[in-house]
Design an enzyme around this catalytic site. Structure first.
Site, PDB file in Angstrom:
ATOM      1  N   HIS A   7       0.825  -1.212   0.000  1.00 52.68           N
ATOM      2  CA  HIS A   7       0.000   0.000   0.000  1.00 52.68           C
ATOM      3  C   HIS A   7       0.853   1.253   0.000  1.00 52.68           C
ATOM      4  O   HIS A   7       2.037   1.214   0.326  1.00 52.68           O
ATOM      5  CB  HIS A   7      -0.986   0.029   1.183  1.00 52.68           C
ATOM      6  CG  HIS A   7      -0.360  -0.018   2.537  1.00 52.68           C
ATOM      7  ND1 HIS A   7      -0.163  -1.181   3.241  1.00 52.68           N
ATOM      8  CD2 HIS A   7       0.118   0.979   3.348  1.00 52.68           C
ATOM      9  CE1 HIS A   7       0.394  -0.913   4.418  1.00 52.68           C
ATOM     10  NE2 HIS A   7       0.581   0.391   4.502  1.00 52.68           N
ATOM     11  N   HIS A  79       4.071   6.996   3.805  1.00 55.96           N
ATOM     12  CA  HIS A  79       5.003   5.869   3.630  1.00 55.96           C
ATOM     13  C   HIS A  79       4.545   4.944   2.520  1.00 55.96           C
ATOM     14  O   HIS A  79       3.408   5.014   2.058  1.00 55.96           O
ATOM     15  CB  HIS A  79       5.195   5.096   4.950  1.00 55.96           C
ATOM     16  CG  HIS A  79       3.980   4.390   5.483  1.00 55.96           C
ATOM     17  ND1 HIS A  79       3.150   4.935   6.433  1.00 55.96           N
ATOM     18  CD2 HIS A  79       3.450   3.169   5.209  1.00 55.96           C
ATOM     19  CE1 HIS A  79       2.182   4.085   6.720  1.00 55.96           C
ATOM     20  NE2 HIS A  79       2.325   3.000   5.990  1.00 55.96           N
ATOM     21  N   GLU A 130       7.622   0.874   5.101  1.00 58.40           N
ATOM     22  CA  GLU A 130       7.069  -0.163   5.976  1.00 58.40           C
ATOM     23  C   GLU A 130       7.281  -1.502   5.276  1.00 58.40           C
ATOM     24  O   GLU A 130       7.064  -1.626   4.073  1.00 58.40           O
ATOM     25  CB  GLU A 130       5.559   0.096   6.172  1.00 58.40           C
ATOM     26  CG  GLU A 130       4.859  -0.939   7.040  1.00 58.40           C
ATOM     27  CD  GLU A 130       3.360  -0.641   7.227  1.00 58.40           C
ATOM     28  OE1 GLU A 130       2.773   0.113   6.410  1.00 58.40           O
ATOM     29  OE2 GLU A 130       2.780  -1.175   8.176  1.00 58.40           O
TER      30      GLU A 130
HETATM   31 CO    CO Z   1       1.087   1.262   6.320  1.00 56.07          CO
END
Ligand code: CO
Length: 134
Positions: A7, A79, A130
Site C-alpha cells: 500500500h 510511507h 514499511e
Molecule cells: Co502502512
C-alpha cells in the site's frame, strides 16, 4: 528481498472527508475506519485493483503522524509498504547492510494483523518504508 507494493499511505487531517473523496469523487472501494492504538492512528483502506491506499489520521495525543500533519496540514504521502516473505530475515539482512530500523527493531502487528517494521527514511531517499510479512 522486497516483493509487491502492499500500500501507499497518505496522512490526512480529516479521515471522513478523505474517505468521501476517494469513494465519491474517485469512485474507489473504501473500507471502514479502524483504530490502531498501538500505532497512534485511525486508518481507512482503499482497495485498488493492483494495490491499496491507506488513509491515516492521528489517534490519541502522541500520534506519530501529528508532526507530519503540522508540516503538511493538507496531508501528503507518508510511507510506502512493501511485502516481504519473512520479516525477521529481511530485518537482519537490512541491519547487516547498515539500514536502520525504527523503534525497538522488533516487529509490531500492522493494520492487516501481520508483522510490520519501519525503516529509517534517511536511509531510503527520504521515504519512510514499511515492511509487511505476507
Ligand atoms: Co502502512
Amino acid at each position: 528481498m522486497i516483493g509487491r507494493l502492499n500500500h501507499v499511505a497518505i496522512a490526512v487531517p480529516d479521515l471522513q472527508a478523505a474517505a468521501r473523496l476517494y469513494r465519491d469523487t474517485l469512485g474507489a472501494k473504501v473500507g471502514p475506519p479502524q483504530d490502531e492504538p498501538d500505532h497512534g492512528v485511525r486508518v481507512v483502506f482503499i482497495d485498488l485493483p493492483n494495490t491499496k491506499i491507506e488513509l491515516l489520521a492521528p489517534l490519541g495525543d502522541n500520534s506519530p503522524i501529528a508532526g507530519f500533519l503540522q508540516k503538511s496540514p493538507a496531508g501528503g504521502i507518508h510511507h510506502l509498504c512493501y511485502e516481504v516473505d519473512d520479516i525477521l530475515t529481511a530485518r537482519d539482512q537490512l541491519l547487516a547492510k547498515g539500514a536502520r530500523i525504527l523503534g525497538t527493531g522488533e516487529p509490531k502487528t500492522g493494520a492487516h494483523g501481520k508483522p510490520v517494521l519501519f525503516l529509517h527514511p534517511k536511509d531510503f531517499n527520504g521515504t519512510l518504508i514499511e515492511l509487511e510479512e505476507t
